[in-house]
Design a protein around this motif. Structure first.
Motif, short mmCIF file in Angstrom:
data_model
loop_
_atom_site.label_atom_id
_atom_site.label_comp_id
_atom_site.label_asym_id
_atom_site.label_seq_id
_atom_site.Cartn_x
_atom_site.Cartn_y
_atom_site.Cartn_z
N VAL A 1 0.84 -1.21 0.00
CA VAL A 1 0.00 0.00 0.00
C VAL A 1 0.87 1.25 0.00
CG1 VAL A 1 -2.07 -1.03 1.00
CG2 VAL A 1 -0.27 -0.22 2.52
N CYS A 2 1.86 1.22 -0.86
CA CYS A 2 2.81 2.34 -0.91
C CYS A 2 3.31 2.48 -2.34
CB CYS A 2 3.97 2.06 0.05
SG CYS A 2 5.38 3.13 -0.19
N GLY A 3 3.16 3.67 -2.91
CA GLY A 3 3.61 3.89 -4.28
C GLY A 3 5.11 3.62 -4.43
N GLY A 4 5.89 3.97 -3.39
CA GLY A 4 7.32 3.73 -3.43
C GLY A 4 7.63 2.23 -3.47
N HIS A 5 6.87 1.45 -2.70
CA HIS A 5 7.03 -0.01 -2.75
C HIS A 5 6.72 -0.54 -4.15
CE1 HIS A 5 6.48 -0.91 1.84
NE2 HIS A 5 7.64 -0.35 1.54
N GLU A 6 5.60 -0.07 -4.70
CA GLU A 6 5.19 -0.56 -6.02
C GLU A 6 6.26 -0.22 -7.06
OE1 GLU A 6 3.03 -2.66 -6.88
OE2 GLU A 6 3.27 -2.43 -9.03
N PRO B 1 -1.59 8.83 -2.87
CA PRO B 1 -2.53 9.86 -2.37
C PRO B 1 -3.11 10.73 -3.48
CG PRO B 1 -0.27 10.39 -1.77
CD PRO B 1 -0.23 9.03 -2.37
N VAL B 2 -2.33 10.94 -4.53
CA VAL B 2 -2.84 11.77 -5.64
C VAL B 2 -3.98 11.03 -6.35
CG1 VAL B 2 -2.21 12.70 -7.90
CG2 VAL B 2 -0.70 13.03 -5.95
N ALA C 1 -5.76 15.43 2.78
CA ALA C 1 -4.81 14.46 3.34
C ALA C 1 -5.55 13.21 3.80
CB ALA C 1 -4.08 15.10 4.51
N ARG C 2 -4.85 12.09 3.69
CA ARG C 2 -5.49 10.81 4.02
C ARG C 2 -4.60 9.97 4.93
NH1 ARG C 2 -8.84 13.46 2.47
NH2 ARG C 2 -10.29 13.24 0.74
N ARG C 3 -5.27 9.17 5.75
CA ARG C 3 -4.56 8.18 6.58
C ARG C 3 -4.59 6.84 5.84
NH1 ARG C 3 -4.96 9.69 12.07
NH2 ARG C 3 -5.35 7.57 12.76
N THR C 4 -3.51 6.09 5.90
CA THR C 4 -3.39 4.88 5.09
C THR C 4 -4.18 3.69 5.65
OG1 THR C 4 -1.11 5.63 4.90
CG2 THR C 4 -1.67 3.63 3.73
N TRP C 5 -4.03 3.47 6.98
CA TRP C 5 -4.57 2.21 7.51
C TRP C 5 -6.08 2.08 7.35
CZ3 TRP C 5 -8.25 1.93 11.21
CH2 TRP C 5 -8.39 3.02 12.08
N MET D 1 -2.40 7.20 -13.92
CA MET D 1 -1.41 7.33 -14.99
C MET D 1 -0.65 8.65 -14.85
SD MET D 1 -0.14 5.62 -17.47
CE MET D 1 -1.10 4.44 -18.41
N VAL D 2 -1.07 9.51 -13.91
CA VAL D 2 -0.44 10.82 -13.78
C VAL D 2 0.67 10.79 -12.74
CG1 VAL D 2 -0.81 13.21 -13.11
CG2 VAL D 2 -2.55 12.01 -14.43
N SER D 3 0.32 10.31 -11.56
CA SER D 3 1.23 10.43 -10.44
C SER D 3 2.39 9.44 -10.54
CB SER D 3 0.45 10.15 -9.14
OG SER D 3 1.35 10.03 -8.07
N ASP D 4 3.56 9.89 -10.06
CA ASP D 4 4.72 9.00 -9.99
C ASP D 4 4.44 7.82 -9.06
OD1 ASP D 4 6.25 10.38 -11.72
OD2 ASP D 4 7.32 11.53 -10.20
N GLU D 5 3.45 7.98 -8.18
CA GLU D 5 3.12 6.89 -7.26
C GLU D 5 1.94 6.07 -7.74
OE1 GLU D 5 2.86 8.50 -3.27
OE2 GLU D 5 5.02 8.23 -3.17
#
Ligand code: SF4
Length: 362
Positions: free
Chosen positions: A26-31, A56-57, A163-167, A345-349
């Motif tokens: 659940v993380c764009g950086g992980h993906e 988040p975007v 802003a959003r919380r992940t869990w 398709m827009v966000s880097d994440e």
């Protein structure tokens, strides 16, 4: 003993897996790390990696992006936001402005920024103009926004907070009839701020093995190995595979700042709907810096009825891990990074953008 990525892979392949296993991140950086390092294809065939709600975007409500565009189009306004937001499209007829990038091209003063401090600086340098900071992000990006508010911001700076919380998004998936995954790789950055304990509910309440990972393939593979081994051995716990940065309790100072400046609130996730306690709002004492209160002449309800996603866009299913990016019918056809139809398709994440950047074409 520190293992290399190859050694972790070998250990994973030696596990006696006898059924399909789906592991969600659940993380764009992980993906991005998983996709760019080719981890999917290096794992045993029965292990499937799914990208979940990690951008988040991508989940920023359409009505918020629309509001930001309308504010940007005011002649007295400077709109600042993180760069990823500029190209996120909204559902409007073709002749109308459909992104902040198009608003900028039409003459609006839209400025990409890299940190909340830049927003403060721009407001100070333009004291006679209104500056709106459109701030979308998860806990890690939101903590500096809270810190900025507590330090004091100029009167002419207001925040359009998305802003959003992940869990809570993961909790919503796990409470649904079909969560769609057997193990979770929990986000390292969020855990750094909020503490890894936030993810205890995944194994305690839902009996799903969980491991926190960093962004390096080594850490991700260690987390995957942990999740798979927990499944095989019938054990359940929260493993911390990112101990270099993730500490018990997280960053208490950042948590205190979040609690002092912001309230938890129910929040709309684009294409998904309202998730209880999944968002942040400014506390009342910051009303003069709250763009939602300072610029209320905006019909949010009508906007919601306009539809969350463009026709044909399956970002909501991608964000929830229901389909892979290349299973969207318009992936690589109508929707490419040059002509993005949906936010993923827009966000880097965004998972679609990441898969495209990694060369997945069909
Ligand atoms: Fe959305 Fe485009 Fe991805 Fe389809 S390919 S899910 S339209 S971003």
């Amino acid at each position: 003993m520190t293992l290399t990525a190859q050694e972790w892979l070998k250990k994973i392949h030696e596990l006696p897996l006898d059924r399909p296993v789906r592991i969600m991140n659940v993380c764009g950086g992980h993906e991005r790390s998983i996709t760019m390092a080719g981890i999917r294809s290096a794992l045993p065939e029965c292990v499937e990696l799914i990208a979940g709600p990690g951008c988040p975007v991508c989940v920023c409500p359409e009505e918020d992006v629309y509001q930001a565009i309308q504010l940007a189009l005011r002649t007295d306004m400077i709109l600042v936001t993180f760069g990823d937001m500029l190209r996120v499209p909204v559902n409007v007829p073709k002749k109308e402005v459909r992104s902040l990038e198009q608003a900028k091209a039409a003459g609006a003063d839209v400025r990409p920024i890299a940190s909340p401090r830049e927003a403060v600086r721009i407001a100070q340098q333009n004291a006679k103009r209104q500056v709106v900071f459109f701030a979308a992000g998860f806990e890690t990006t939101t903590a500096p926004v809270a810190a900025m508010l507590l330090e004091g911001v100029p009167d002419n700076l207001s925040i359009l907070l998305s802003a959003r919380r992940t869990w809570p998004a993961v909790a919503m998936l796990l409470d649904s009839d079909a969560p769609g995954f057997d193990g979770l790789v929990a986000p390292g950055h969020v855990s750094t701020v909020m503490g890894p304990e936030e993810w205890n509910f995944v194994f305690e309440k839902h009996d799903i093995p969980t491991a926190v990972a960093g962004f390096q393939p080594v850490s991700l593979l260690a987390a995957m190995y942990s999740v798979l081994r927990q499944l095989l051995e019938g054990k359940r716990f929260l493993d911390n595979c990112y101990p270099e940065l993730v500490r018990p309790g997280g960053n208490r100072a950042a948590q205190a700042q979040l609690a002092e400046a912001l309230n938890d609130t129910d929040a709309n996730w684009r294409g998904i709907g309202v998730i209880p306690s999944s968002g942040f709002s400014l506390q009342k004492r910051f009303a003069k810096n709250d763009a939602r209160l300072q610029f209320p002449d905006f019909d949010t309800e009508n906007r919601k009825r306009a539809g969350q996603m463009p026709p044909g866009c399956e970002c909501a299913s991608v964000v929830l891990g229901r389909i892979n990016p290349n299973q969207c019918k318009i992936y690589g056809h109508a929707c490419t990074p040059k002509t993005p139809v949906g936010p993923c398709m827009v966000s880097d994440e965004g998972a679609c953008r990441i898969w495209w950047a990694a060369g997945v074409r069909e």
